[in-house]
Design an enzyme around this catalytic site. Structure first.
Site, PDB file in Angstrom:
ATOM      1  N   ASP A   1      -8.440  -9.117   4.063  1.00 14.55           N
ATOM      2  CA  ASP A   1      -8.213  -7.987   4.973  1.00 14.55           C
ATOM      3  C   ASP A   1      -9.248  -7.892   6.085  1.00 14.55           C
ATOM      4  O   ASP A   1     -10.154  -7.075   5.994  1.00 14.55           O
ATOM      5  CB  ASP A   1      -8.199  -6.681   4.166  1.00 14.55           C
ATOM      6  CG  ASP A   1      -7.640  -5.529   4.981  1.00 14.55           C
ATOM      7  OD1 ASP A   1      -7.112  -5.782   6.074  1.00 14.55           O
ATOM      8  OD2 ASP A   1      -7.738  -4.379   4.513  1.00 14.55           O
TER       9      ASP A   1
ATOM     10  N   GLU B   1       0.823  -1.215   0.000  1.00 18.52           N
ATOM     11  CA  GLU B   1       0.000   0.000   0.000  1.00 18.52           C
ATOM     12  C   GLU B   1       0.857   1.266   0.000  1.00 18.52           C
ATOM     13  O   GLU B   1       0.621   2.199   0.755  1.00 18.52           O
ATOM     14  CB  GLU B   1      -0.965  -0.003   1.201  1.00 18.52           C
ATOM     15  CG  GLU B   1      -1.913  -1.190   1.185  1.00 18.52           C
ATOM     16  CD  GLU B   1      -2.983  -1.160   2.264  1.00 18.52           C
ATOM     17  OE1 GLU B   1      -2.744  -0.573   3.329  1.00 18.52           O
ATOM     18  OE2 GLU B   1      -4.061  -1.730   2.025  1.00 18.52           O
TER      19      GLU B   1
ATOM     20  N   GLU C   1     -12.476  -2.187  12.094  1.00 15.07           N
ATOM     21  CA  GLU C   1     -12.465  -1.466  10.817  1.00 15.07           C
ATOM     22  C   GLU C   1     -13.603  -1.911   9.900  1.00 15.07           C
ATOM     23  O   GLU C   1     -14.246  -1.086   9.266  1.00 15.07           O
ATOM     24  CB  GLU C   1     -11.118  -1.688  10.118  1.00 15.07           C
ATOM     25  CG  GLU C   1     -11.086  -1.115   8.708  1.00 15.07           C
ATOM     26  CD  GLU C   1      -9.764  -1.332   7.995  1.00 15.07           C
ATOM     27  OE1 GLU C   1      -8.820  -1.868   8.602  1.00 15.07           O
ATOM     28  OE2 GLU C   1      -9.682  -0.961   6.808  1.00 15.07           O
TER      29      GLU C   1
END
Ligand code: GCW
Length: 721
Positions: free
Chosen positions: A386, A312, A414
């Protein structure tokens, strides 16, 4: 006891028993509340068994253990329990290592202490002279500290202590929180306020909260903390910040907690003024060596680094055509003389590689098996994409037998409703840990990979991405505390049951009354499945709102392909799901047989992972006899209905707990229902544009048209912009 105190105490007891006053409680004390034992009979029993304590030894750790037992006992038993210097005839707690206590040495615990290692302990009721005493012993002071917290937990959970025989040792060596905290105090994926670390006022100001953070972690056996975000800022490695880090390390040390940092791979350029960060360049190697020596000069027990590299947008060894092993080993070599470790993350994927993202970490890391130094661990997320509400376990577990592999779980929610949704995560963690990889045949659980028993690793670890912040109750949602707690307990023993952990936590956090424990436990135990149902049932994944990931966004189709939702659900007029079978992306082949075959075959693939592995027609027949389309709709509805039920169940808990936390949870549940309904309606309406089938009869109709959901903003969610 002083007469006045006795009276005050009795009045409080009376009021508490009859629930006359609605205590209000912020939640700051977490599970270390130490309120007086509510059952008077048990209270008397405990008082009879604990008339004093002796702690031998004199280290910082023993001193905090002593402080804790004093605080714990005086709270739980409602009066000060004296520290005594000699045993006469009373029932006492005697704590210490055989090296520090002659009496303990005489008890011949040596055989048992062989099994408790550096951090384990024994708690045992023994006869000494004419009386029963409770011994807490260990090989180290740290073991005594953990034994102390364990003992207090026995009281907090109303356990019979009349005949104790406990031997405990952690199964995992490094039990560590990862804080995704930035130097400006924002927290990536943080939903509980600002970072706990006030870099501005460090190192001079050390508020009590730092100590409470350490106590709390020590109480569940967490022994490490990575202070900074994996999306790292090199500045934390400058002298100015190292002094601040050292101040925190000093606070944490007496609680057995080591400090770690994230290492930005390009730090030699950014703060060292070098031209390169090539891990094979002697100048770079030397820079890191000197930097690491400098760190140890300030923090002699510094733990090491967590590194996110070539992921990322983070820099890494591949910028110089070097491998992950070259990068990790360079840091590991500089840390090794000091006993430090490197936790090198395997969360790598690249949009420019036309390969299923779920396969990329495995593809990059398996060829490097055996190439890492033995003070390196490869840190692998629990699943291959993820931190989704449900993923299969990551195929890297079991696939690198000559490398230390550790899991990374996400405690912060998240993808599971931030600090608004009540989702108890232990069942998710447990599902991963108890998965059988078949790496060495039947019974090769993920837990056995990570505790080192399957491959005989020299070092083991488990990381959890923290959900803490500076809000009063630490985690935002009062039940977020349970996820922190559960992570610690599972890191200590990855075979522990999430239900047992919930039971302990409820007793310590809310109440020991079974009328409260059972309903709350039921709420907790179902909460993760509910969330899966109203967000991503049947193996759907990564269909969240772009960026913040809080609400639904199955329509997201712009930007990086591997960040869009359409990449993952692949809905079209024929059907839905990501084909990862041997006929598709072949991600299944990264698993050992028979896992591979089970996932590969639509008949045997667990339905809760169906659309993770298969692209199926809308009319595919499910085990229930319904079509896939119908089942999707039903699951979304089940999820929302379960939240409604949970609200009703919670309402009955009024009176079980203080009004402050009760009301807070109540309000959050209302929001959870509202947003779960948004998830349900948004996803059903969106998928219906492909399925072109009606919502099955008997199910509620969506409240708004699809456009409403596409344009919806989540303005009242903490941490969500
Ligand atoms: O889940 C993703 C998050 C990023 C995070 C990244 C990672 C710290 O959306 O915010 O970055 O994973 O784990 O590195």
């Amino acid at each position: 006891m002083h007469l006045f105190r006795k009276i005050v105490f009795s009045v409080i007891l009376f009021l508490a028993f009859f629930n006359v006053i609605a205590f209000s409680e912020s939640g700051y004390r977490l599970w270390l509340r130490y309120d007086i034992i509510s059952d008077p009979v048990l209270l008397q029993k405990y008082r009879n068994s604990i008339r004093g304590y002796i702690y031998s030894g004199n280290s910082q750790i023993i001193n905090v253990a002593k402080k804790e037992i004093m605080k714990g006992l005086s709270g739980l038993l409602g009066s000060e329990i004296p520290e005594i210097s000699k045993i006469k005839n009373e029932s006492i707690i005697l704590a210490g290592t055989p090296a520090d206590s002659k009496i303990i040495l005489s008890l011949k615990l040596a055989e048992d202490l062989k099994t408790t290692g550096e951090e384990g302990f024994i708690i045992r009721t023994v006869k000494y002279r004419k009386t029963k005493i409770i011994v807490i012993s260990a090989n180290t002071d740290k073991g005594i500290l953990y034994g102390t917290f364990f003992f207090l937990r026995l009281l907090q959970t109303h356990t019979d202590i009349s005949n104790l025989n406990i031997i405990e040792a952690p199964k995992v060596k490094v039990r560590i929180l990862n804080h995704w905290d930035n130097l400006n105090r924002t927290v990536e994926r943080g939903y509980a306020g600002l970072s706990l670390w006030d870099w501005d006022t460090l190192p001079d100001s050390l508020p009590e909260r730092y100590t409470d953070y350490a106590r709390t972690n020590a109480s569940i056996g967490i022994n490490g903390t990575v202070l900074t975000n994996v999306n790292a800022n090199a500045r934390v490695l400058t002298l100015e910040y190292l002094k601040k880090v050292a101040a925190l390390a000093n606070v944490f040390r007496p609680y057995g907690i080591k400090v770690y940092l994230t290492a930005r791979f390009s730090a030699p350029i950014e703060i060292g003024k070098l031209k390169s960060a090539d891990p094979l360049d002697p100048e770079v190697i030397n820079w890191w060596k000197k930097k690491i020596d400098e760190i140890y000069s300030y923090i002699p027990d510094f733990g090491g680094f967590t590194v996110k590299a070539n992921s990322e947008g983070q820099p890494g060894p591949q910028n110089y055509n070097r491998s992950h092993a070259d990068g990790a080993n360079m840091l590991a070599d500089a840390l090794a003389p000091h006993g430090g470790i490197v936790m090198w993350r395997a969360f790598v994927y690249d949009n420019n590689i036309p390969e299923d993202r779920a396969k990329q970490a495995y593809n990059e890391f398996v060829p490097l098996n055996g190439k890492f130094r033995n003070n390196v661990l490869i840190q692998v997320k629990n699943g291959p994409v993820d931190f989704q509400p449900r993923e299969p376990f990551h195929p890297l577990f079991g696939a690198m037998p000559e490398t230390n592999v550790m899991p990374e779980f996400q405690i912060t929610q998240e993808y599971l409703g931030a600090s608004v949704h009540l989702v108890y995560l232990a069942p998710l963690f447990e599902e991963c840990l108890k998965s059988d990889t078949y790496a060495k045949g039947n019974g090769s659980l993920v837990a056995s990979v990570i505790d080192g028993s399957l491959f005989g690793n020299n070092i083991t670890a488990m990381a959890g991405v923290a959900n803490t912040g500076n809000v009063e109750n630490w985690t935002g949602h009062p039940f977020g505390q349970a996820n922190w707690y559960a992570f610690g307990r599972l890191a200590w023993n990855p075979y522990e049951k999430s239900e047992t952990i919930a039971d302990e936590w409820i007793r310590m956090t809310f109440s020991n009354d079974s009328d409260c424990i059972e309903p709350i436990k039921k709420i907790m135990m179902q909460s993760r499945e509910n969330c899966v149902n109203y967000m991503t049932p049947l193996g759907l994944h990564h269909i969240m709102y772009a960026g913040h990931h809080y609400g639904p966004g199955p329509w997201v189709n712009r930007g990086r392909r591997d960040w869009t939702s359409v990449y993952y659900h692949k809905a079209d007029s024929n059907g839905i799901g990501f084909d990862r079978t041997t006929a598709g992306s072949d991600a299944v082949s990264q698993y050992f047989s028979p896992v591979k075959d089970i996932f590969n075959n639509v008949e045997t693939c667990p339905e809760n992972l169906l659309l993770w592995f298969h692209h199926l027609p809308w009319d595919f027949k499910m085990k229930s006899g319904k079509t896939l389309w119908e089942e999707i709709c039903i699951k979304y509805h089940q999820g929302v209905n379960a939240v409604r039920q949970m609200r009703k169940d919670w309402d009955l808990m009024k009176g079980c707990i203080d009004s402050q936390r009760f009301e807070q949870v109540r309000e959050l549940m209302a929001k959870q229902e509202r947003d779960a309904t948004i998830w349900r309606d948004a996803c059903i309406l969106y998928f219906q544009t492909f399925s072109r089938r009606p919502i099955p009869a008997g199910l509620e109709k969506p409240l708004h048209p699809l456009d409403y959901y596409i344009n919806h903003k989540y303005s009242d969610i903490p941490g969500i912009k």
